[in-house]
Enzyme design. Structure first.
Site, PDB file in Angstrom:
ATOM      1  N   ASP A  24       0.856  -1.179   0.000  1.00 43.77           N
ATOM      2  CA  ASP A  24       0.000   0.000   0.000  1.00 43.77           C
ATOM      3  C   ASP A  24       0.897   1.236   0.000  1.00 43.77           C
ATOM      4  OD1 ASP A  24       0.899   0.543   2.610  1.00 43.77           O
ATOM      5  OD2 ASP A  24      -0.846  -0.384   3.535  1.00 43.77           O
ATOM      6  N   GLN A  25       0.318   2.418   0.100  1.00 45.59           N
ATOM      7  CA  GLN A  25       1.131   3.619  -0.044  1.00 45.59           C
ATOM      8  C   GLN A  25       2.075   3.865   1.129  1.00 45.59           C
ATOM      9  OE1 GLN A  25      -2.032   6.518  -0.645  1.00 45.59           O
ATOM     10  NE2 GLN A  25      -1.576   7.488   1.284  1.00 45.59           N
TER      11      GLN A  25
END
Lengths: 159, 159, 159, 159
Positions: D43-44
């Site tokens: 994910d980020q």
């Protein structure tokens, strides 16, 4: 389930003492968000795959933050990360494709370094429970080092 | 399927001319990787959900890079990103839970700014085809601006 | 993009001729649905991972069916499946965590055995386009054999 | 972690008494499987998203079953389902794109209607722990009614 009736458990150390000023303010205890179950979220058992509940929890706590006055993205933009340290989910029933479920989120514990959110996944009628769970988060900086959550966000969360 | 027999199509502009020196070197045309279908990847139709093929393509091209001598992560560490600009997938059959599929990746087009990978998803026997597709990638810097792929990586990919 | 201005392309074989009666009825060409990008949908590039667009397309066509008067689940309950045979997506920009995107769905082609949906993923302002694509679906029975879509659902889709 | 050193906890009711015959047979306590972290799973925050650990747990227990002599798919083909009733995961560290992690699965509790698996997610060196957790499963028939796991599969799991 009795625990949903309790107030937010705030540790009594110096980190959190400032929060107690907010105890008298009316606190919006729960934040609900509706989610429609996607086909992608089902598995060959014909119901939503168990890992998706954790994704729905995330949608729930994003909405909780928004409802409290900030976006989790704002926190990240300031160099903070809330990393998950623990998750627990109890599945009582199953969610089907295209049904609308309600993710009900509340704060269970809050101090400068540790936040615990509680969740209920309910049918659209908000009566029947499908699952319930908790996630625990540690506040770190962009290098992964523990860092106190800024006071402003503590206030947002606790109000 | 005839297209799989062709060599890599390299645009004839100045960007790519240096690559032609490599045309004589023996080129490993395809890279295969086995993937076992996860329960999470099925949907209520009882087969793998269609978006997962794009995840498998990604696993295929990561393996392709590794086989060619570098890791995609190395490229990112240097500040480059290969953003996907186009994807196409044709589904001919379906993949079942727990079966082992083969993702076969090859380079279809390469220049300094644009890379096209081609994929086949095959049964474990490597005969029956389940799906085939392509992804097109643009090389950008960490701010999203178009940037030429470093010569070293062009060499890796083309060999 | 010119194709979005065209009417639904209906093949002129006997399968679809009955649909032409509906050409005069006012057709709701597009169906929009808002989706908020989940943290789970981002990748380490900081934007939504490319395979998620196919999940959003699915959310779009579920909403399209609902808007037309039926649920895709109803079709499955009757023993029909719409299996994806082809997908194409062109990415023009990227979607960020927590932003609201609009998935705009329309019917591009319809006959008893084959349906093509077209999609645009737009920013919340409905002006800037993030991506566009198509999915093609074949109607089969629960054993995977080609089967004509029931007339009732053809009517629903075409209206 | 001490609990990993214990034998399988088998309830002492009549359901499980037949299993005790197997206590002397050499039991392969743990089953390891290597998984390479996919870009899709990040994910980020730049690490694997927390819900993916539950997917990896599933890969681990599928492998556990296979190692014990059966496929979970066989069980489903006979009309049985192992539905997840509880999951708990403690995250100690994070997993990065392209790194190989080891999912180590063992049986923690077994009777005819309830199975508990335990998991450790380790770095490739099998020393550093990234996460650990448990999943609890109830055996049901295809209509969701509780049903005793067939003796044959109890034997497989316990050996």
């Amino acid at each position: 389930m009795g625990r949903w009736g309790d107030g937010v458990t705030q540790t009594r150390d110096t980190d959190t003492v400032t929060l107690f000023e907010f105890r008298d303010t009316k606190m919006k205890d729960i934040v609900d968000i509706n989610i429609r179950v996607r086909y992608a979220e089902t598995d060959q058992m014909g119901v939503a795959y168990y890992a998706n509940y954790l994704v729905w929890f995330e949608v729930g706590r994003s909405e909780f933050c928004r409802e409290k006055g900030f976006r989790y993205a704002d926190l990240e933009a300031l160099g903070y990360r809330l990393v998950v340290s623990d998750v627990h989910c109890r599945y009582r029933n199953s969610a089907k494709y295209d049904e609308t479920i309600v993710v009900r989120t509340r704060l269970k514990h809050l101090n400068k370094r540790l936040i615990t959110f509680g969740y209920q996944v309910l049918r659209e009628d908000r009566v029947e429970m499908i699952a319930e769970g908790e996630t625990q988060h540690i506040c770190v900086d962009s290098h992964g080092k523990t860092k106190s959550l800024p006071e402003k966000f503590l206030h947002y969360l606790a109000r």
